[in-house]
Design a protein around this motif. Structure first.
Motif, PDB file in Angstrom:
ATOM      1  N   PRO A   1       0.742   9.422  -5.182  1.00  0.00           N
ATOM      2  CA  PRO A   1       1.915  10.096  -5.761  1.00  0.00           C
ATOM      3  C   PRO A   1       3.223   9.363  -5.501  1.00  0.00           C
ATOM      4  O   PRO A   1       4.220   9.629  -6.152  1.00  0.00           O
ATOM      5  CB  PRO A   1       1.938  11.463  -5.053  1.00  0.00           C
ATOM      6  CG  PRO A   1       0.618  11.596  -4.388  1.00  0.00           C
ATOM      7  CD  PRO A   1       0.132  10.226  -4.116  1.00  0.00           C
ATOM      8  N   GLN A   2       3.208   8.461  -4.515  1.00  0.00           N
ATOM      9  CA  GLN A   2       4.474   7.797  -4.185  1.00  0.00           C
ATOM     10  C   GLN A   2       4.696   6.508  -4.954  1.00  0.00           C
ATOM     11  O   GLN A   2       5.747   5.874  -4.846  1.00  0.00           O
ATOM     12  CB  GLN A   2       4.502   7.494  -2.686  1.00  0.00           C
ATOM     13  CG  GLN A   2       4.597   8.751  -1.862  1.00  0.00           C
ATOM     14  CD  GLN A   2       4.036   8.547  -0.482  1.00  0.00           C
ATOM     15  OE1 GLN A   2       4.064   7.446   0.044  1.00  0.00           O
ATOM     16  NE2 GLN A   2       3.519   9.613   0.104  1.00  0.00           N
TER      17      GLN A   2
ATOM     18  N   ASN B   1       0.820  -1.213   0.000  1.00  0.00           N
ATOM     19  CA  ASN B   1       0.000   0.000   0.000  1.00  0.00           C
ATOM     20  C   ASN B   1       0.854   1.264   0.000  1.00  0.00           C
ATOM     21  O   ASN B   1       1.892   1.316   0.637  1.00  0.00           O
ATOM     22  CB  ASN B   1      -0.902   0.019   1.225  1.00  0.00           C
ATOM     23  CG  ASN B   1      -1.908  -1.101   1.207  1.00  0.00           C
ATOM     24  OD1 ASN B   1      -2.390  -1.472   0.131  1.00  0.00           O
ATOM     25  ND2 ASN B   1      -2.207  -1.664   2.352  1.00  0.00           N
ATOM     26  N   ALA B   2       0.391   2.260  -0.703  1.00  0.00           N
ATOM     27  CA  ALA B   2       1.096   3.539  -0.699  1.00  0.00           C
ATOM     28  C   ALA B   2       0.114   4.636  -1.069  1.00  0.00           C
ATOM     29  O   ALA B   2      -1.033   4.358  -1.417  1.00  0.00           O
ATOM     30  CB  ALA B   2       2.249   3.515  -1.693  1.00  0.00           C
ATOM     31  N   GLN B   3       0.563   5.860  -0.953  1.00  0.00           N
ATOM     32  CA  GLN B   3      -0.238   6.989  -1.433  1.00  0.00           C
ATOM     33  C   GLN B   3       0.011   7.125  -2.937  1.00  0.00           C
ATOM     34  O   GLN B   3       1.139   6.903  -3.401  1.00  0.00           O
ATOM     35  CB  GLN B   3       0.157   8.276  -0.723  1.00  0.00           C
ATOM     36  CG  GLN B   3      -0.117   8.278   0.768  1.00  0.00           C
ATOM     37  CD  GLN B   3      -1.593   8.377   1.091  1.00  0.00           C
ATOM     38  OE1 GLN B   3      -2.407   8.644   0.223  1.00  0.00           O
ATOM     39  NE2 GLN B   3      -1.944   8.132   2.337  1.00  0.00           N
TER      40      GLN B   3
ATOM     41  N   PRO C   1       5.223   5.756  -8.196  1.00  0.00           N
ATOM     42  CA  PRO C   1       6.362   5.641  -9.123  1.00  0.00           C
ATOM     43  C   PRO C   1       7.683   5.396  -8.401  1.00  0.00           C
ATOM     44  O   PRO C   1       8.502   4.595  -8.864  1.00  0.00           O
ATOM     45  CB  PRO C   1       6.366   6.994  -9.842  1.00  0.00           C
ATOM     46  CG  PRO C   1       4.960   7.474  -9.739  1.00  0.00           C
ATOM     47  CD  PRO C   1       4.460   6.985  -8.423  1.00  0.00           C
ATOM     48  N   ALA C   2       7.848   6.041  -7.236  1.00  0.00           N
ATOM     49  CA  ALA C   2       9.102   5.865  -6.514  1.00  0.00           C
ATOM     50  C   ALA C   2       9.248   4.440  -6.002  1.00  0.00           C
ATOM     51  O   ALA C   2      10.345   3.883  -5.986  1.00  0.00           O
ATOM     52  CB  ALA C   2       9.177   6.851  -5.346  1.00  0.00           C
ATOM     53  N   LEU C   3       8.148   3.839  -5.592  1.00  0.00           N
ATOM     54  CA  LEU C   3       8.208   2.452  -5.119  1.00  0.00           C
ATOM     55  C   LEU C   3       8.692   1.519  -6.219  1.00  0.00           C
ATOM     56  O   LEU C   3       9.523   0.643  -5.988  1.00  0.00           O
ATOM     57  CB  LEU C   3       6.811   1.998  -4.673  1.00  0.00           C
ATOM     58  CG  LEU C   3       6.363   2.265  -3.240  1.00  0.00           C
ATOM     59  CD1 LEU C   3       5.032   1.575  -2.998  1.00  0.00           C
ATOM     60  CD2 LEU C   3       7.395   1.756  -2.255  1.00  0.00           C
TER      61      LEU C   3
END
Ligand SMILES: Nc1ncnc2c1ncn2[C@@H]1O[C@H](COP(=O)(O)OP(=O)(O)OP(=O)(O)O)[C@@H](O)[C@H]1O
Ligand SMILES: Nc1ncnc2c1ncn2[C@@H]1O[C@H](COP(=O)(O)OP(=O)(O)OP(=O)(O)O)[C@@H](O)[C@H]1O
Ligand SMILES: Cc1ncc(C[n+]2csc(CCO)c2C)c(N)n1
Ligand SMILES: [Mg+2]
Ligand SMILES: [Mg+2]
Lengths: 259, 258, 314, 258, 259
Positions: free
Chosen positions: C157-158, C153-155, C160-162
């Motif tokens: 906007p984050q 799980n992530a927000q 792509p960085a993951l």
């Protein structure tokens, strides 16, 4: 043991300088007992703080044991004008503070601390916290804390000021005994001329601000001395009178320089 | 003329209970009177229902948040005290590094959290780091204030005893500073909980922060509030644990003050 | 923050309305500023304040609270919330994307080239987002075991960085973000597996308004819809200029990424007969898909979420 | 034996500059040595380039954040001091309401921000409210600690003079507490900046928080860092303004401590 | 003016109770000057704090002006054993504190404050902060702060303890003058028997802890009196001797009860 040569001390503050001491020349021999008297605000406490290495002189040199004083020394003990007890430590633990600081074994000195406290009349208060004591009792704790150090040089700033006449006498007697037994070089600030004469080999009289040495009187009365009931009543009276005159013979204090 | 302080059981338990009841009542009243819909501001019964629907899940996530908070807070305390010690030991260190600490603290943790996830993964590690980052600063500032407020006569006492730096520190300055250290701890622990939640919101794989995010995307505001209530309880417990510790350790501080 | 229901006054005094974008200020939302900049809103007698919207739920709350009158958002997400009964007082008035943009996005060389390869992999997605909610239905149709995918799980906007940081092997996100993902991954090509390959009836983003406006002030809704869709058309025809306009209004926007988004969404915008059009049957099928996937209970009708009187005709 | 404190210009300017330079150097070094891409962690030059690309925009957004921060902080200070005063005036009030304050403070602001937007719209109002909510607590806790640490003899002095509650408060307890109030102000101002950013992130219509979110969604990390650097500078400026105020107002506090 | 009947005070602490005063019966007439002496820790300060309404008695009644003391009164001024100056206020502002508290116009009293400060030898220090003063100077500021209140009842706790013999004498003389002019009812704790005899109408001698009234001695020497140089040397000596004996004649202090 102690040599002061041309020692001056001026406090710089926002609202102007205060010249506390000016050109003090004074020597205290090893094992000697010097009393210092002088009017309130003349620089007695400042003098002790210079000797203890807590304050640098603005001018002149301060030697203790032949070396210039640049910082506090372990063989010098200072008893402050205010008790300065640590409020979180019991009475006994406060007395043992110097031992801890100097790396001594607490256990060894605990017995001595107890004896000192009992001797100044604080038996039964060893475990109390400072705020549970009266003003005079706190001062006696501070006295024990200075004595437990068994220093070569003992500096005391009005150590009995908060004590009643009787306790004062008793403790002065005990201090005299300590001095005769261990012979620490002692500088003893007091505002009791009687006490100065009772205890001191010599009495330095400071002038009003800025403090200068007005006179050093040698008290040539054999020890042990005691208040009122000794064979040298006349000598004591002479000394007391002379010191009283010296203290009275006042030049006006120097005006405060506002810079 | 105040009699010795007697804190009756009544005052200790009943007053906070009364305050809490009043607050909950007010809140409930507002939701009813203004007819606020539960996805804007749920009423207390909605929240209780939400909690009772899945207590095991919520308690498991609470535990995740608690463990991150405690670990991070522990590290933050050690770090904060150490930093405060170094700052007060050498004035030059303070001059050179304190502005950096202020800067570091001012970086919004919400912006740092994603970076930490990239570096440390999505497990508990980035959360703990964020807790540390958020809670060390109040501990540093309060401790520094405490350490620099040693009364002049106690400072002179330590010096006159030729106390080594360590001795002066541990026997005089630090004990004197302890009441203020506790101010830092109280503020730190509150922030620590928030730090854990912020990290969990940014990487919502566990903890009450994840519950909040999840409930947000499904408009399940009562569930979010159930999580928030648990967070509030957690904070209160941790805060008052520290208050209790303070009372236990520092009776003298209360005794010497009016 | 109110829209006066006085069509007669439209000529004299522009109606003040607040509009929420779908995802901050990126390419897919550029048309709003285009409409502003080109004067389309003004021509329609509208004085629009564009506010940067966030997740679907937040935008719906903004409408419910009366803070905004129009919003762009992911229609599937919004319909799911309506179907669950959380908030029903909105009506869709146009579909910007005729197909859902939800996709699996991964990087070339990750070894994932088909849905089957996702098994045993970590996939990043926004918690509780439609991306996750729709995945079981997608997996079933694609013939893979949904339980073998591990979600991270992530927000949004984050995400792509993951992926770029190697924390996950794939993302479930909107395919129009793939240019940004490529940029984040340092130029590696993105591989896109759209959900729409198997779930063809779902819509992407769309414009909604409150049920009250749809009922009491349909003219206002129409004027807003037409001005917006005119801008959508202009944007896909002039992606560079649209990106410039966006950048001018929102300096934090990135022109390259915006152009990328607009280009990528173009086929999804103009696949139907008319831009923004919605078809009642298809909406019914979309709802049926959601019901079949267990995402919403039975009972939601197309009319409850779409005002077909206000949607452009197909 | 410490001479009177002399803070040469060298120490005041050169040391912080050296510290900052070292930090920036370290950071730059890390990005170069580990070859970190600017998307993950931009190097200082990337950030400067990003700032120079649109300075007017960034300064405008900075100003938005500054004004929210200052307004909110001002309200927070007044509220915090008032609350602290009431808490220390009546022990019953403290007992009844302090746990509520702890609870209120523990609610993650990230979760409150959307609610505030719903109630107060997309303008600066919800941001200011969030700043108030985030910065009042350290002010309350520090001030309460200060107000309850009046030395016993000064407290007795006030009582022996039959000081009214107000007099005792304003002439004795509050002045004594001021050094600790300043601890609260320093912590509060740091949090105030963060509060403004958190609110802006949640409703990104203006301010540096908006820059962070928007640059995040367009994957422009250097721009996000330019905003973060501006935030850090803003925090440092505000923090040291308060430090300067403290030095100006409370020379006695430094004089009576070692 | 002051009546104490069966007054006891015990301090309850964690580490056990301390009985400070037991069964004190004492009356001070209006305008009378009562000195209190007793050994350190016998409860003198506690007695004053009871009279000032800072502490409730655990037993007995304390009346001032006929009404029971439940809290501090504006017509009662207490000078503490420690200076208790506000560190952020200048010397002058510290002296003016009671005026501000009692709602007086600062401007009116400023002149009087100046005069008082000059009279105790602090001319030129009006604008200084307390930490810039010596211990004795701080004590004199506290004295001025008590005197500016012009109270009906003046309670003083060892007001001259930090002062040198000479300053002490001067200030004692001034205090005597104030008392003769304004006639405040005065309770004066001191550890100087001389001072007690010089100033007091009667001297109460407290026994050791727990403090009880051992004796109240009436000093029947006409005023103004002065140290050493008056016509009643013999009377003074008798009084001093009697008080010294009373102080010496000690029963052992009660053991501390550890509960
Ligand atoms: N820290 C300081 N800052 C400014 N002035 C000071 C400071 N300490 C002492 N002084 C000044 O120096 C002078 C001497 O002070 P000191 O404390 O040495 O006097 P003292 O002889 O011990 O007096 P007392 O008998 O009253 O204790 C005083 O005038 C005092 O105002
Ligand atoms: N706050 C307190 N808590 C516990 N015990 C106290 C407290 N204040 C005073 N005492 C005890 O009461 C006794 C009397 O104290 P008090 O201060 O009245 O003595 P005093 O006669 O003024 O002594 P001194 O001449 O030394 O000032 C002492 O034994 C002291 O330990
Ligand atoms: C890069 C990127 N990733 C995901 C989404 C879509 N999205 C996923 S979750 C969510 C909000 C709540 O459901 C939205 C809008 C997007 N738009 N851009
Ligand atoms: Mg002195
Ligand atoms: Mg006393």
């Amino acid at each position: 043991m102690i040599e002061l040569a041309g020692v001056s001390r001026t406090f710089r503050t926002r609202s102007g300088d205060i010249e506390a001491l000016r050109g003090i020349d004074l020597t205290v021999a090893e094992g000697e007992f010097l009393a210092v008297i002088g009017r309130s605000g003349c620089g007695k406490s400042t003098l002790l703080r210079l000797l203890a290495g807590l304050l640098p002189p603005t001018d002149g040199t301060v030697l203790v044991g032949g070396t210039p004083v640049t910082r506090p020394r372990r063989d010098v003990a200072l008893m402050f004008q205010r008790p300065a007890l640590l409020p979180w430590r019991s009475v006994l633990a406060n007395v043992l503070l110097p031992v801890e600081m100097h790396g001594g074994k607490r256990a060894q000195h605990r017995e001595r601390a107890r004896q000192l406290l009992d001797a100044v009349g604080l038996a039964g208060f060893h475990k109390r916290l400072p705020h549970e004591l009266s003003g005079g009792m706190q001062q006696r704790v501070a006295l024990c804390r200075a004595l437990i150090q068994q220093p070569k040089v003992l500096l005391m700033d009005e150590p009995f000021s908060a004590l009643d006449a009787l306790t004062r006498e008793e403790l002065a007697g005990q201090l005299q005994q300590v001095h005769m037994d261990v012979r620490p070089t002692t500088v003893f600030v007091t505002h009791s001329i009687q006490e100065a004469v009772l205890l001191a080999d010599r009495v330095a009289v400071l002038s009003e601000r800025p403090g200068r040495v007005r006179h050093v009187l040698t008290v040539d009365i054999p020890r042990p001395r005691s208040f009122g009931r000794n064979a040298h009543l006349a000598d004591v009276a002479t000394c007391v009178a002379e010191l009283t005159d010296l203290l009275h013979d006042t030049d006006a204090p120097a005006p405060i320089r506002i810079t | 003329m105040p009699e010795e302080r007697t804190s009756s059981r009544w005052q200790v338990v009943a007053l906070p209970a009364a305050g809490a009841t009043a607050a909950v009542g007010l809140w409930w009243g507002i939701t009813v009177i203004f007819g606020i819909r539960s996805f804007f501001l749920p009423a207390p019964p909605d929240i209780i229902a939400s909690f009772r629907a899945q207590p095991a899940y919520l308690l498991r996530e609470t535990w995740a948040t608690v463990s991150e908070t405690l670990l991070g807070f522990g590290i933050g305390v050690v770090a904060g005290l150490t930093i405060a010690m170094m700052l007060t030991a050498w004035r030059a260190v303070e001059r050179a590094t304190f502005p950096l600490l202020v800067a570091l603290n001012s970086i919004p943790k919400v912006a740092v959290a994603p970076l930490l996830v990239v570096w440390l993964g999505y497990g508990p590690k980035p959360k703990i780091v964020l807790v540390v980052l958020i809670c060390f600063f109040p501990i540093v500032v309060s401790t520094v204030a405490g350490l620099t407020s040693t009364p002049a006569d106690l400072g002179e006492l330590a010096r006159s005893l030729s106390a080594s730096w360590w001795q002066g520190y541990f026997k005089v300055r630090l004990p004197w500073a302890l009441p203020q250290v506790f101010v830092g701890l109280k503020l730190g622990v509150s922030l620590a909980v928030i730090g854990a939640v912020v990290a969990e919101i940014s990487s919502p794989n566990q903890g009450l922060g994840a519950v909040i995010v999840l409930s947000g995307s499904s408009l399940d505001t009562p569930l979010a509030f159930a999580a928030i209530v648990l967070l509030a309880l957690l904070s209160i417990v941790l805060f008052y644990l520290i208050v209790a510790l303070e009372r236990l350790l520092l009776p003298w501080a209360r005794a010497i003050s009016a | 923050t109110s829209s006066k229901a006085e069509p007669a006054a439209a000529e004299k005094q522009a109606d003040k309305v607040t509009y929420l974008t779908a995802f901050g200020a990126v390419g897919r939302d550029a048309f709003a500023w285009v409409a502003q900049e080109k004067g389309y809103f003004k021509e329609a007698g509208l004085d629009v304040t564009i506010q940067l919207g966030a997740a679907t739920g937040e935008n719906l709350k903004g409408l419910a609270a009366g803070q905004a009158q129009f919003a762009n958002l992911d229609l599937i997400g919004a319909w799911i919330l309506a179907g669950k009964g959380d908030y029903k007082d909105f009506r869709t008035i146009a579909a910007i994307h005729q197909q859902s943009l939800v996709s699996i996005v991964t990087l070339e060389g990750s070894g994932i080239t088909s849905p089957k390869d996702l098994e045993g992999k970590k996939v990043g997605a926004a918690t509780g987002s439609v991306n996750q909610l729709l995945f079981p239905a997608y997996a079933k149709l694609a013939g893979i075991d949904a339980s073998k995918v591990q979600w991270v799980n992530a927000q949004p906007p984050q995400l792509p960085a993951l992926l770029a940081g190697g924390q996950v092997q794939a993302l479930s996100t909107f395919l129009i973000g793939s240019k940004g993902i490529e940029k984040a991954a340092g130029g590696k090509k993105a591989v896109i597996l759209p959900y729409s390959k198997y779930l063809g009836d779902l819509y992407g983003n769309g414009i909604i308004t409150t049920a009250k406006i749809a009922k009491e002030n349909p003219d206002l809704a129409r004027r807003f819809r037409d001005a917006s869709l005119k801008a959508v058309k202009y944007s896909i025809e002039h992606p560079d200029e649209a990106a410039q306009i966006l950048k001018k209004a929102q300096p934090a926007a990135d022109i390259t990424a915006a152009v990328g988004e607009i280009t990528l969404m173009t086929p999804y915008v103009s696949s139907g007969a008319a831009i923004g059009a919605m078809d009642q049957e298809r909406v019914a099928r979309a709802i049926a898909t959601l019901q079949a996937g267990g995402l919403i209970p039975a009972g939601l009708t197309p009319d409850a979420v779409v005002d077909f009187g206000l949607t452009p005709k197909a």
